[in-house]
Design an enzyme around this catalytic site. Structure first.
Site, PDB file in Angstrom:
ATOM      1  N   GLY A  46      -7.858  13.033   5.925  1.00 24.19           N
ATOM      2  CA  GLY A  46      -8.527  12.518   4.742  1.00 24.19           C
ATOM      3  C   GLY A  46      -9.919  12.031   5.094  1.00 24.19           C
ATOM      4  O   GLY A  46     -10.211  11.760   6.269  1.00 24.19           O
ATOM      5  N   GLN A  51     -17.695   7.357   4.357  1.00 26.99           N
ATOM      6  CA  GLN A  51     -17.628   7.746   5.774  1.00 26.99           C
ATOM      7  C   GLN A  51     -18.665   8.792   6.160  1.00 26.99           C
ATOM      8  O   GLN A  51     -18.855   9.067   7.336  1.00 26.99           O
ATOM      9  CB  GLN A  51     -16.238   8.307   6.098  1.00 26.99           C
ATOM     10  CG  GLN A  51     -15.139   7.267   6.009  1.00 26.99           C
ATOM     11  CD  GLN A  51     -13.828   7.866   6.436  1.00 26.99           C
ATOM     12  OE1 GLN A  51     -13.127   8.448   5.629  1.00 26.99           O
ATOM     13  NE2 GLN A  51     -13.494   7.743   7.711  1.00 26.99           N
ATOM     14  N   CYS A  97      -8.595   6.074  12.147  1.00 34.41           N
ATOM     15  CA  CYS A  97      -9.680   6.332  11.202  1.00 34.41           C
ATOM     16  C   CYS A  97     -10.850   6.977  11.940  1.00 34.41           C
ATOM     17  O   CYS A  97     -11.237   6.496  13.006  1.00 34.41           O
ATOM     18  CB  CYS A  97     -10.117   5.011  10.575  1.00 34.41           C
ATOM     19  SG  CYS A  97     -11.457   5.197   9.398  1.00 34.41           S
ATOM     20  N   LEU A  98     -11.410   8.039  11.366  1.00 32.24           N
ATOM     21  CA  LEU A  98     -12.546   8.705  12.012  1.00 32.24           C
ATOM     22  C   LEU A  98     -13.746   7.771  12.137  1.00 32.24           C
ATOM     23  O   LEU A  98     -14.589   7.960  13.013  1.00 32.24           O
ATOM     24  CB  LEU A  98     -12.951   9.954  11.213  1.00 32.24           C
ATOM     25  CG  LEU A  98     -11.928  11.104  11.181  1.00 32.24           C
ATOM     26  CD1 LEU A  98     -12.383  12.189  10.210  1.00 32.24           C
ATOM     27  CD2 LEU A  98     -11.715  11.686  12.570  1.00 32.24           C
ATOM     28  N   HIS A 139      -5.231   4.704   2.278  1.00 29.99           N
ATOM     29  CA  HIS A 139      -6.261   4.529   3.307  1.00 29.99           C
ATOM     30  C   HIS A 139      -7.642   4.922   2.762  1.00 29.99           C
ATOM     31  O   HIS A 139      -8.619   4.183   2.922  1.00 29.99           O
ATOM     32  CB  HIS A 139      -5.885   5.386   4.529  1.00 29.99           C
ATOM     33  CG  HIS A 139      -6.857   5.335   5.666  1.00 29.99           C
ATOM     34  ND1 HIS A 139      -6.531   4.821   6.900  1.00 29.99           N
ATOM     35  CD2 HIS A 139      -8.155   5.722   5.765  1.00 29.99           C
ATOM     36  CE1 HIS A 139      -7.594   4.897   7.697  1.00 29.99           C
ATOM     37  NE2 HIS A 139      -8.590   5.459   7.030  1.00 29.99           N
ATOM     38  N   GLU A 140      -7.715   6.095   2.081  1.00 29.39           N
ATOM     39  CA  GLU A 140      -9.020   6.564   1.586  1.00 29.39           C
ATOM     40  C   GLU A 140      -9.526   5.689   0.434  1.00 29.39           C
ATOM     41  O   GLU A 140     -10.724   5.428   0.323  1.00 29.39           O
ATOM     42  CB  GLU A 140      -8.952   8.033   1.160  1.00 29.39           C
ATOM     43  CG  GLU A 140      -8.554   9.021   2.257  1.00 29.39           C
ATOM     44  CD  GLU A 140      -9.256   8.808   3.586  1.00 29.39           C
ATOM     45  OE1 GLU A 140     -10.424   8.368   3.599  1.00 29.39           O
ATOM     46  OE2 GLU A 140      -8.638   9.065   4.631  1.00 29.39           O
ATOM     47  N   HIS A 143     -11.222   2.727   1.677  1.00 29.11           N
ATOM     48  CA  HIS A 143     -12.619   3.009   2.053  1.00 29.11           C
ATOM     49  C   HIS A 143     -13.558   2.822   0.860  1.00 29.11           C
ATOM     50  O   HIS A 143     -14.669   2.312   1.008  1.00 29.11           O
ATOM     51  CB  HIS A 143     -12.770   4.448   2.567  1.00 29.11           C
ATOM     52  CG  HIS A 143     -12.479   4.613   4.027  1.00 29.11           C
ATOM     53  ND1 HIS A 143     -13.199   3.949   5.010  1.00 29.11           N
ATOM     54  CD2 HIS A 143     -11.567   5.369   4.682  1.00 29.11           C
ATOM     55  CE1 HIS A 143     -12.718   4.305   6.200  1.00 29.11           C
ATOM     56  NE2 HIS A 143     -11.735   5.151   6.033  1.00 29.11           N
TER      57      HIS A 143
HETATM   58 ZN    ZN Z   1     -10.553   5.935   7.485  1.00 32.05          ZN
END
Ligand code: ZN
Length: 171
Positions: A46, A51, A97-98, A139-140, A143
């Site tokens: 995701g 991000q 998380c990226l 999670h997204e 963000h």
């Molecule tokens: Zn993330």
């Protein structure tokens, strides 16, 4: 295909509340495509627009789909203005998380959710999710509200993480 640069903690855009999207313009559709390409290139499941440095309420998710013959197929979902409209149960899972490389944490989240949002063709859709898909959506959406995994640990732990990442960057 265009790959975008992933913004990492502590970049301030990650802690901003992202702006709603009024409709799916060609620019937003392109953002969704580029975000999907970036997510696949980074092996993520995701990605949220903040991000990639864009403070808009846009997410892409693909946890894949397993076919009866055991092979995996992509199953891309792109949503603008996603919101959780109902929840049930609790489930724990380890998340990464990226935007917070090398950091993992076990979090308790809603087990099942229904998400409503606008898809790439400007239609309102509702998606029922459980398991990894439910976690990915929560999670997204975090963000989009400026919340990161690392916000869940103490200031001291955050400083330790930043110091470790600086040391990594230096060698
Ligand atoms: Zn993330």
């Amino acid at each position: 295909m265009a790959l975008l640069k992933i913004v990492t903690y502590p970049d301030p855009v990650l802690h901003k509340r992202a702006e709603p999207v009024s409709k799916i313009t060609p620019d937003i559709a392109k953002l969704m495509n580029d975000m999907a390409d970036t997510m696949y290139a980074e092996d993520g499941v995701g990605l949220a627009a903040p991000q990639v440095g864009v403070s808009k309420r846009v997410i892409v998710i693909d946890i894949g789909i397993e076919l009866p013959d055991g092979t995996k197929k992509t199953n891309l979902m792109c949503l603008a203005n996603p919101e959780v409209i109902s929840v049930s149960g609790e489930a724990e899972r380890e998340e990464g998380c990226l935007s917070v490389p090398e950091f993992r944490i076990i979090l308790k989240r809603h087990a099942k959710i229904v998400v409503r949002g606008t898809d790439r063709s400007n239609k309102t859709v509702e998606i029922m999710a459980d398991g990894l898909l439910s976690v990915a959506f929560q999670h997204e959406i975090d963000h989009l509200d400026g919340k990161l995994l690392i916000d869940r640990v103490s200031k001291k732990e955050q400083e330790k993480y930043l110091k470790a990442m600086r040391n990594l960057a230096e060698c």
